[in-house]
Design an enzyme around this catalytic site. Structure first.
Site, PDB file in Angstrom:
ATOM      1  N   PHE A 116      54.334  -1.552  -7.930  1.00  0.00           N
ATOM      2  CA  PHE A 116      53.517  -0.817  -9.063  1.00  0.00           C
ATOM      3  C   PHE A 116      53.507  -1.489 -10.209  1.00  0.00           C
ATOM      4  O   PHE A 116      54.665  -2.117 -10.645  1.00  0.00           O
ATOM      5  CB  PHE A 116      54.122   0.600  -9.282  1.00  0.00           C
ATOM      6  CG  PHE A 116      52.989   1.460 -10.123  1.00  0.00           C
ATOM      7  CD1 PHE A 116      51.683   1.846  -9.979  1.00  0.00           C
ATOM      8  CD2 PHE A 116      53.678   1.884 -11.368  1.00  0.00           C
ATOM      9  CE1 PHE A 116      51.082   2.489 -10.659  1.00  0.00           C
ATOM     10  CE2 PHE A 116      52.797   2.930 -12.179  1.00  0.00           C
ATOM     11  CZ  PHE A 116      51.564   2.963 -11.790  1.00  0.00           C
TER      12      PHE A 116
ATOM     13  N   ASN B 209      60.825   6.786 -12.466  1.00  0.00           N
ATOM     14  CA  ASN B 209      59.327   6.937 -12.667  1.00  0.00           C
ATOM     15  C   ASN B 209      58.737   7.101 -11.285  1.00  0.00           C
ATOM     16  O   ASN B 209      58.279   6.153 -10.673  1.00  0.00           O
ATOM     17  CB  ASN B 209      58.544   5.739 -13.340  1.00  0.00           C
ATOM     18  CG  ASN B 209      57.222   5.793 -13.345  1.00  0.00           C
ATOM     19  OD1 ASN B 209      56.689   6.806 -13.168  1.00  0.00           O
ATOM     20  ND2 ASN B 209      56.800   4.485 -13.468  1.00  0.00           N
ATOM     21  N   PRO B 210      59.043   8.384 -10.691  1.00  0.00           N
ATOM     22  CA  PRO B 210      58.663   8.534  -9.184  1.00  0.00           C
ATOM     23  C   PRO B 210      57.216   8.507  -8.916  1.00  0.00           C
ATOM     24  O   PRO B 210      56.335   8.863  -9.767  1.00  0.00           O
ATOM     25  CB  PRO B 210      59.411   9.719  -8.858  1.00  0.00           C
ATOM     26  CG  PRO B 210      59.163  10.494 -10.022  1.00  0.00           C
ATOM     27  CD  PRO B 210      59.224   9.486 -11.424  1.00  0.00           C
TER      28      PRO B 210
END
Length: 307
Positions: free
Chosen positions: A97, A204-205
């Site tokens: 990400f 920060n899942p």
């Protein structure tokens, strides 16, 4: 030789329909040109202003090739293979990400706690767990800013993701302990050297519900890893629950918890954490005004003086 001003006009004409904000398009232009031409923004800007700056056919062809990638909605960070976080370069590709400004704000919040002495202990006795590390930007930045931190574990479920995070740690010359662990299936296997010390858990899942996919920019949906983004609508708190229950079961000292969250379910997260014993819960908005971060404290059974 080709005028860089000519490329600028082509760039604008090709991409303006994809980006509503002209400032975002300008930023992409400078990220691309400074990367390909190996120069700073001022150099490119001066060449644009006088309209006489020239680049070789070799570099022009490289710029054109990247422009066609951008035209297909591919994010600039994947096009150049680099994202910036806290002003530092991080290697990225479609396996990880892309680091976001909101996550920078989360890291700033953690650093603020150090800088204001809320954590009143030598950083060498602190363990940090970065759960779902991705590019490694959170753990690496914390280690760069606070090199005396004793031990930082960076956890991810995928070997190819950890490989990128390792490269970034080497790039910034920091020592991080990387572990391959699936948080949902085997979080209990994360090694804990000292359960009684002060610990910081940051995560920060994935937190975007599948029903919210339509709200995202097309380049995010097309190129960024869905496994790092989306959760089912049936249990949007699944990662927060797994991590919180693990903390409650595994630690006997003080644990400071920092989560990046979905702004639409922040009340549910707060209510859940209160019910299972977390306290001092604080919520914070990001620069866009969305509730995006939660900080809480868990006091283990060995903690005598609870704040």
């Amino acid at each position: 030789m080709v005028s860089i001003y000519k490329f600028y006009n082509l760039f604008q004409k090709t991409l303006k329909h994809l980006y509503e904000d002209p400032r975002e398009l300008e930023n992409i232009f400078f990220l691309l040109t400074t990367h390909i031409l190996k120069c700073d923004k001022t150099t490119v800007l001066l060449q644009l202003i006088n309209k006489k700056g020239k680049i070789s056919i070799f570099f022009y062809k490289k710029l054109i090739k990247k422009l066609w990638e951008l035209k297909k909605n591919r994010p600039i960070q994947y096009v150049i293979g680099i994202a910036y976080f806290f002003g530092m370069k991080f290697i990225v590709n479609e396996k990880v990400f892309i680091p976001r400004p909101e996550t920078e704000e989360l890291v700033s919040w953690i650093l603020h706690i150090f800088n204001t002495n809320i954590i009143t202990i030598n950083t060498g006795h602190i363990q940090i767990f970065d759960l779902g590390t991705g590019s490694g930007c959170i753990s690496i930045t914390l280690k760069k800013k606070k090199p005396d931190i004793g031990l930082i574990y960076a956890i991810d479920a995928y070997t190819e993701v950890i490989d990128i995070a390792r490269k970034n740690a080497a790039l910034h010359n920091v020592e991080i302990s990387f572990k391959k662990v699936n948080i949902l299936k085997n979080i209990i296997s994360i090694p804990i050297i000292n359960k009684h010390s002060i610990n910081i858990i940051v995560s920060n899942p994935p937190y975007v519900k599948l029903s919210e996919k339509k709200l995202l920019h097309l380049n995010i949906i097309q190129y960024e890893p869905h496994k790092a983004l989306f959760i089912t609508d049936e249990d949007p708190l699944i990662f927060y629950k797994k991590i919180s229950f693990w903390i409650k079961k595994s630690f006997t000292g003080i644990v400071y918890v920092f989560f990046e969250i979905n702004q639409f379910i922040y009340l549910d997260i707060i209510d859940f954490m209160k019910k299972i014993g977390f306290s001092n819960i604080k919520i914070k908005k990001d620069c866009q005004g969305f509730f995006r971060m939660i900080h809480a404290v868990f006091y283990g059974k060995n903690v005598k003086n609870k704040i």
